[in-house]
Design a protein around this motif. Structure first.
Motif, PDB file in Angstrom:
ATOM      1  N   ALA A  48      38.105  -1.028 -37.343  1.00 39.08           N
ATOM      2  CA  ALA A  48      39.310  -1.861 -37.305  1.00 39.08           C
ATOM      3  C   ALA A  48      39.649  -2.409 -38.694  1.00 39.08           C
ATOM      4  N   THR A  49      38.642  -2.868 -39.433  1.00 35.48           N
ATOM      5  CA  THR A  49      38.921  -3.428 -40.762  1.00 35.48           C
ATOM      6  C   THR A  49      39.436  -2.353 -41.716  1.00 35.48           C
ATOM      7  N   LYS A  50      38.912  -1.151 -41.580  1.00 35.20           N
ATOM      8  CA  LYS A  50      39.397  -0.059 -42.426  1.00 35.20           C
ATOM      9  C   LYS A  50      40.831   0.310 -42.071  1.00 35.20           C
ATOM     10  N   GLU A  51      41.147   0.309 -40.772  1.00 38.18           N
ATOM     11  CA  GLU A  51      42.507   0.629 -40.338  1.00 38.18           C
ATOM     12  C   GLU A  51      43.515  -0.415 -40.813  1.00 38.18           C
ATOM     13  N   VAL A  52      43.074  -1.664 -40.933  1.00 36.86           N
ATOM     14  CA  VAL A  52      43.947  -2.736 -41.406  1.00 36.86           C
ATOM     15  C   VAL A  52      44.164  -2.621 -42.911  1.00 36.86           C
ATOM     16  N   GLY A  53      43.250  -1.952 -43.584  1.00 35.65           N
ATOM     17  CA  GLY A  53      43.390  -1.766 -45.023  1.00 35.65           C
ATOM     18  C   GLY A  53      42.567  -2.728 -45.861  1.00 35.65           C
ATOM     19  N   VAL A  54      41.532  -3.306 -45.258  1.00 35.87           N
ATOM     20  CA  VAL A  54      40.643  -4.185 -46.022  1.00 35.87           C
ATOM     21  C   VAL A  54      39.898  -3.326 -47.043  1.00 35.87           C
ATOM     22  N   HIS A  55      39.786  -3.830 -48.271  1.00 39.21           N
ATOM     23  CA  HIS A  55      39.100  -3.105 -49.340  1.00 39.21           C
ATOM     24  C   HIS A  55      37.670  -2.778 -48.894  1.00 39.21           C
ATOM     25  N   ALA A  56      37.192  -1.602 -49.234  1.00 40.34           N
ATOM     26  CA  ALA A  56      35.874  -1.126 -48.799  1.00 40.34           C
ATOM     27  C   ALA A  56      34.750  -2.091 -49.172  1.00 40.34           C
ATOM     28  N   ASP A  57      34.788  -2.661 -50.363  1.00 38.34           N
ATOM     29  CA  ASP A  57      33.735  -3.592 -50.774  1.00 38.34           C
ATOM     30  C   ASP A  57      33.768  -4.875 -49.947  1.00 38.34           C
ATOM     31  N   ALA A  58      34.949  -5.377 -49.678  1.00 38.30           N
ATOM     32  CA  ALA A  58      35.086  -6.585 -48.857  1.00 38.30           C
ATOM     33  C   ALA A  58      34.615  -6.309 -47.441  1.00 38.30           C
ATOM     34  N   CYS A  59      34.948  -5.140 -46.929  1.00 39.63           N
ATOM     35  CA  CYS A  59      34.530  -4.735 -45.585  1.00 39.63           C
ATOM     36  C   CYS A  59      33.001  -4.665 -45.511  1.00 39.63           C
ATOM     37  N   LYS A  60      32.394  -4.039 -46.503  1.00 38.57           N
ATOM     38  CA  LYS A  60      30.933  -3.915 -46.541  1.00 38.57           C
ATOM     39  C   LYS A  60      30.277  -5.289 -46.591  1.00 38.57           C
ATOM     40  N   ASP A  61      30.768  -6.163 -47.453  1.00 42.20           N
ATOM     41  CA  ASP A  61      30.208  -7.512 -47.578  1.00 42.20           C
ATOM     42  C   ASP A  61      30.379  -8.301 -46.282  1.00 42.20           C
ATOM     43  N   PHE A  62      31.517  -8.144 -45.644  1.00 47.27           N
ATOM     44  CA  PHE A  62      31.808  -8.824 -44.376  1.00 47.27           C
ATOM     45  C   PHE A  62      30.846  -8.368 -43.287  1.00 47.27           C
ATOM     46  N   LEU A  63      30.693  -7.061 -43.138  1.00 43.03           N
ATOM     47  CA  LEU A  63      29.828  -6.534 -42.081  1.00 43.03           C
ATOM     48  C   LEU A  63      28.368  -6.875 -42.349  1.00 43.03           C
ATOM     49  N   THR A  64      27.971  -6.880 -43.603  1.00 41.35           N
ATOM     50  CA  THR A  64      26.603  -7.281 -43.956  1.00 41.35           C
ATOM     51  C   THR A  64      26.381  -8.745 -43.600  1.00 41.35           C
ATOM     52  N   ALA A  65      27.351  -9.581 -43.918  1.00 38.42           N
ATOM     53  CA  ALA A  65      27.233 -11.011 -43.611  1.00 38.42           C
ATOM     54  C   ALA A  65      27.139 -11.252 -42.109  1.00 38.42           C
ATOM     55  N   LEU A  66      27.830 -10.453 -41.314  1.00 37.77           N
ATOM     56  CA  LEU A  66      27.783 -10.628 -39.863  1.00 37.77           C
ATOM     57  C   LEU A  66      26.381 -10.384 -39.301  1.00 37.77           C
ATOM     58  N   GLY A  67      25.560  -9.673 -40.036  1.00 36.07           N
ATOM     59  CA  GLY A  67      24.183  -9.477 -39.606  1.00 36.07           C
ATOM     60  C   GLY A  67      23.446 -10.790 -39.417  1.00 36.07           C
ATOM     61  N   LYS A  68      23.909 -11.836 -40.078  1.00 34.79           N
ATOM     62  CA  LYS A  68      23.279 -13.152 -39.967  1.00 34.79           C
ATOM     63  C   LYS A  68      23.410 -13.752 -38.570  1.00 34.79           C
ATOM     64  N   VAL A  69      24.416 -13.334 -37.804  1.00 32.26           N
ATOM     65  CA  VAL A  69      24.597 -13.891 -36.459  1.00 32.26           C
ATOM     66  C   VAL A  69      23.994 -13.002 -35.378  1.00 32.26           C
ATOM     67  N   ARG A  70      23.434 -11.872 -35.763  1.00 35.87           N
ATOM     68  CA  ARG A  70      22.834 -10.953 -34.784  1.00 35.87           C
ATOM     69  C   ARG A  70      21.848 -11.680 -33.869  1.00 35.87           C
ATOM     70  N   LYS A  71      20.926 -12.411 -34.460  1.00 38.26           N
ATOM     71  CA  LYS A  71      19.888 -13.072 -33.678  1.00 38.26           C
ATOM     72  C   LYS A  71      20.490 -14.053 -32.675  1.00 38.26           C
ATOM     73  N   ASP A  72      21.491 -14.817 -33.107  1.00 46.50           N
ATOM     74  CA  ASP A  72      22.117 -15.781 -32.198  1.00 46.50           C
ATOM     75  C   ASP A  72      22.807 -15.091 -31.029  1.00 46.50           C
ATOM     76  N   ILE A  73      23.350 -13.923 -31.260  1.00 48.85           N
ATOM     77  CA  ILE A  73      24.082 -13.216 -30.218  1.00 48.85           C
ATOM     78  C   ILE A  73      23.150 -12.446 -29.278  1.00 48.85           C
ATOM     79  N   THR A  74      22.041 -11.951 -29.792  1.00 49.78           N
ATOM     80  CA  THR A  74      21.135 -11.126 -28.972  1.00 49.78           C
ATOM     81  C   THR A  74      19.929 -11.889 -28.441  1.00 49.78           C
ATOM     82  N   THR A  75      19.777 -13.162 -28.765  1.00 53.83           N
ATOM     83  CA  THR A  75      18.581 -13.924 -28.376  1.00 53.83           C
ATOM     84  C   THR A  75      18.324 -13.918 -26.879  1.00 53.83           C
ATOM     85  N   GLY A  76      19.336 -14.163 -26.076  1.00 50.19           N
ATOM     86  CA  GLY A  76      19.135 -14.230 -24.628  1.00 50.19           C
ATOM     87  C   GLY A  76      18.503 -12.972 -24.070  1.00 50.19           C
TER      88      GLY A  76
END
Length: 149
Positions: free
Chosen positions: A90-118
């Protein structure tokens, strides 16, 4: 900020809209989104609000709600990764710069534990119960003799 590099509200809102359009059609995560349209719109709005603050934009969502709101949903790492894959598209289709997209998706890894804990907690408890011979379903199915090839 990453919010600015992402393209601000316009790109974020467009990416979230595309993401949800993809999620309701994707067999890997569709079951989480098979709800009434009003509830789906509320979840879509909360996702936008969370991501806005997460990226460094306006803080519109209390991030402490992430863990409790996902705890009973049984979201596995597979489902989290699948959702991130759709978000990447979706971010690529919107036209977000590849580096910004990569940094964004990497940062989202920080919430993985909170989302999968249950799900993780329930799987660990089930594993411990199996190790102790307390697997109720296995016993109710008559143990080994209840398994048919």
């Amino acid at each position: 900020t990453l919010y600015e590099r992402f393209g601000g509200d316009l790109n974020l809102e467009a990416a979230v809209e595309l993401l949800f359009g993809k999620a309701v059609m994707d067999s890997r995560v569709r079951s989480y989104f098979e709800i009434n349209a009003r509830k789906l719109q509320t979840i879509r709005q909360r996702m936008f609000q969370f991501l806005s603050g997460f990226l460094g934009g306006p803080k519109l969502y209390d991030a402490t709600n992430i863990k409790p709101s996902h705890y009973h949903m049984n979201i596995t790492d597979f489902h989290f990764d699948s959702f991130i894959d759709l978000l990447s598209i979706a971010t690529k289709e919107v036209g977000v710069h590849a580096d910004a997209c990569k940094d964004f998706l990497t940062a989202l890894g920080k919430v993985r534990k909170d989302i999968t804990t249950g799900c993780t907690v329930r799987m660990e408890l089930a594993q411990k119960n199996m190790e102790k011979g307390k697997d109720g379903l296995f016993k109710r199915l008559d143990g080994e003799s209840g398994i048919k090839a």
